[in-house]
Design a protein around this motif. Sequence first.
Motif, PDB file in Angstrom:
ATOM      1  N   HIS A  33       0.796  -1.223   0.000  1.00 36.78           N
ATOM      2  CA  HIS A  33       0.000   0.000   0.000  1.00 36.78           C
ATOM      3  C   HIS A  33       0.836   1.283   0.000  1.00 36.78           C
ATOM      4  O   HIS A  33       0.279   2.372   0.081  1.00 36.78           O
ATOM      5  N   ILE A  34       2.132   1.142  -0.112  1.00 39.50           N
ATOM      6  CA  ILE A  34       3.020   2.302  -0.074  1.00 39.50           C
ATOM      7  C   ILE A  34       3.274   2.791  -1.494  1.00 39.50           C
ATOM      8  O   ILE A  34       3.658   2.022  -2.369  1.00 39.50           O
ATOM      9  N   ASN A  35       3.073   4.081  -1.695  1.00 40.40           N
ATOM     10  CA  ASN A  35       3.314   4.693  -2.998  1.00 40.40           C
ATOM     11  C   ASN A  35       4.503   5.642  -2.977  1.00 40.40           C
ATOM     12  O   ASN A  35       4.722   6.371  -3.932  1.00 40.40           O
ATOM     13  N   ASP A  36       5.246   5.649  -1.899  1.00 35.66           N
ATOM     14  CA  ASP A  36       6.390   6.541  -1.739  1.00 35.66           C
ATOM     15  C   ASP A  36       7.670   5.705  -1.774  1.00 35.66           C
ATOM     16  O   ASP A  36       7.843   4.801  -0.952  1.00 35.66           O
ATOM     17  N   LYS A  37       8.553   5.987  -2.709  1.00 36.60           N
ATOM     18  CA  LYS A  37       9.780   5.192  -2.893  1.00 36.60           C
ATOM     19  C   LYS A  37      10.693   5.226  -1.674  1.00 36.60           C
ATOM     20  O   LYS A  37      11.269   4.210  -1.302  1.00 36.60           O
ATOM     21  N   GLU A  38      10.835   6.389  -1.041  1.00 37.47           N
ATOM     22  CA  GLU A  38      11.696   6.479   0.138  1.00 37.47           C
ATOM     23  C   GLU A  38      11.156   5.656   1.294  1.00 37.47           C
ATOM     24  O   GLU A  38      11.904   4.936   1.960  1.00 37.47           O
ATOM     25  N   LEU A  39       9.861   5.762   1.541  1.00 35.59           N
ATOM     26  CA  LEU A  39       9.247   4.992   2.616  1.00 35.59           C
ATOM     27  C   LEU A  39       9.333   3.499   2.314  1.00 35.59           C
ATOM     28  O   LEU A  39       9.605   2.689   3.208  1.00 35.59           O
ATOM     29  N   GLU A  40       9.129   3.132   1.067  1.00 35.77           N
ATOM     30  CA  GLU A  40       9.245   1.727   0.682  1.00 35.77           C
ATOM     31  C   GLU A  40      10.656   1.209   0.937  1.00 35.77           C
ATOM     32  O   GLU A  40      10.835   0.108   1.452  1.00 35.77           O
ATOM     33  N   GLU A  41      11.653   2.014   0.625  1.00 32.60           N
ATOM     34  CA  GLU A  41      13.040   1.614   0.855  1.00 32.60           C
ATOM     35  C   GLU A  41      13.327   1.426   2.340  1.00 32.60           C
ATOM     36  O   GLU A  41      13.969   0.450   2.737  1.00 32.60           O
ATOM     37  N   VAL A  42      12.844   2.340   3.166  1.00 29.10           N
ATOM     38  CA  VAL A  42      13.049   2.216   4.610  1.00 29.10           C
ATOM     39  C   VAL A  42      12.368   0.943   5.118  1.00 29.10           C
ATOM     40  O   VAL A  42      12.950   0.189   5.906  1.00 29.10           O
ATOM     41  N   CYS A  43      11.153   0.682   4.658  1.00 31.65           N
ATOM     42  CA  CYS A  43      10.435  -0.531   5.073  1.00 31.65           C
ATOM     43  C   CYS A  43      11.203  -1.785   4.676  1.00 31.65           C
ATOM     44  O   CYS A  43      11.299  -2.737   5.448  1.00 31.65           O
TER      45      CYS A  43
END
Length: 73
Positions: A33-43
Amino acid sequence: MMMFNVEEQNLLALFRTGSRKATINDFKMMLDHINDKELEEVCRHVLDKLSKMSDEEYAALDLESDEGFEYGE
Protein backbone atom coordinates in the motif's frame (compact mmCIF):
# COMPACT_ATOMS: atom_id res chain seq x y z
CA MET A 1 22.91 -6.04 18.08
CA MET A 2 21.29 -5.12 14.78
CA MET A 3 21.75 -1.45 13.89
CA PHE A 4 18.72 0.68 12.96
CA ASN A 5 18.98 4.26 11.78
CA VAL A 6 16.63 6.93 13.13
CA GLU A 7 14.04 6.55 10.34
CA GLU A 8 13.96 2.78 10.81
CA GLN A 9 13.62 3.13 14.58
CA ASN A 10 10.71 5.53 14.18
CA LEU A 11 8.94 3.22 11.75
CA LEU A 12 9.49 0.24 14.04
CA ALA A 13 8.14 2.18 17.01
CA LEU A 14 4.97 2.99 15.06
CA PHE A 15 4.29 -0.49 13.73
CA ARG A 16 5.87 -2.82 16.28
CA THR A 17 3.68 -5.69 17.36
CA GLY A 18 4.13 -8.35 20.01
CA SER A 19 6.47 -10.56 18.03
CA ARG A 20 9.15 -10.28 15.41
CA LYS A 21 7.25 -12.56 13.01
CA ALA A 22 4.04 -10.54 13.36
CA THR A 23 5.95 -7.31 12.78
CA ILE A 24 7.56 -8.79 9.66
CA ASN A 25 4.13 -9.82 8.36
CA ASP A 26 2.70 -6.36 9.06
CA PHE A 27 5.56 -4.67 7.20
CA LYS A 28 5.10 -7.02 4.24
CA MET A 29 1.39 -6.21 4.06
CA MET A 30 2.10 -2.51 4.41
CA LEU A 31 4.48 -2.60 1.42
CA ASP A 32 1.53 -3.37 -0.88
CA HIS A 33 0.00 0.00 0.00
CA ILE A 34 3.02 2.30 -0.07
CA ASN A 35 3.31 4.69 -3.00
CA ASP A 36 6.39 6.54 -1.74
CA LYS A 37 9.78 5.19 -2.89
CA GLU A 38 11.70 6.48 0.14
CA LEU A 39 9.25 4.99 2.62
CA GLU A 40 9.24 1.73 0.68
CA GLU A 41 13.04 1.61 0.85
CA VAL A 42 13.05 2.22 4.61
CA CYS A 43 10.44 -0.53 5.07
CA ARG A 44 12.53 -2.95 3.02
CA HIS A 45 15.61 -2.17 5.11
CA VAL A 46 13.65 -2.77 8.31
CA LEU A 47 12.32 -6.06 6.93
CA ASP A 48 15.80 -7.18 5.97
CA LYS A 49 17.17 -6.38 9.42
CA LEU A 50 14.21 -8.00 11.20
CA SER A 51 14.67 -11.18 9.17
CA LYS A 52 18.33 -11.37 10.24
CA MET A 53 17.77 -10.87 13.95
CA SER A 54 16.59 -13.37 16.52
CA ASP A 55 13.33 -13.22 18.44
CA GLU A 56 15.38 -12.52 21.56
CA GLU A 57 17.11 -9.53 19.94
CA TYR A 58 13.74 -8.21 18.79
CA ALA A 59 12.27 -8.56 22.28
CA ALA A 60 15.24 -6.64 23.70
CA LEU A 61 14.70 -3.61 21.43
CA ASP A 62 13.93 -0.47 23.40
CA LEU A 63 11.88 1.71 21.09
CA GLU A 64 10.78 4.09 23.83
CA SER A 65 14.17 5.81 23.87
CA ASP A 66 17.39 5.73 21.93
CA GLU A 67 19.18 3.65 24.57
CA GLY A 68 20.30 0.30 23.27
CA PHE A 69 20.43 1.36 19.63
CA GLU A 70 23.54 1.66 17.55
CA TYR A 71 23.11 4.36 14.94
CA GLY A 72 24.29 3.93 11.38
CA GLU A 73 24.03 1.45 8.59
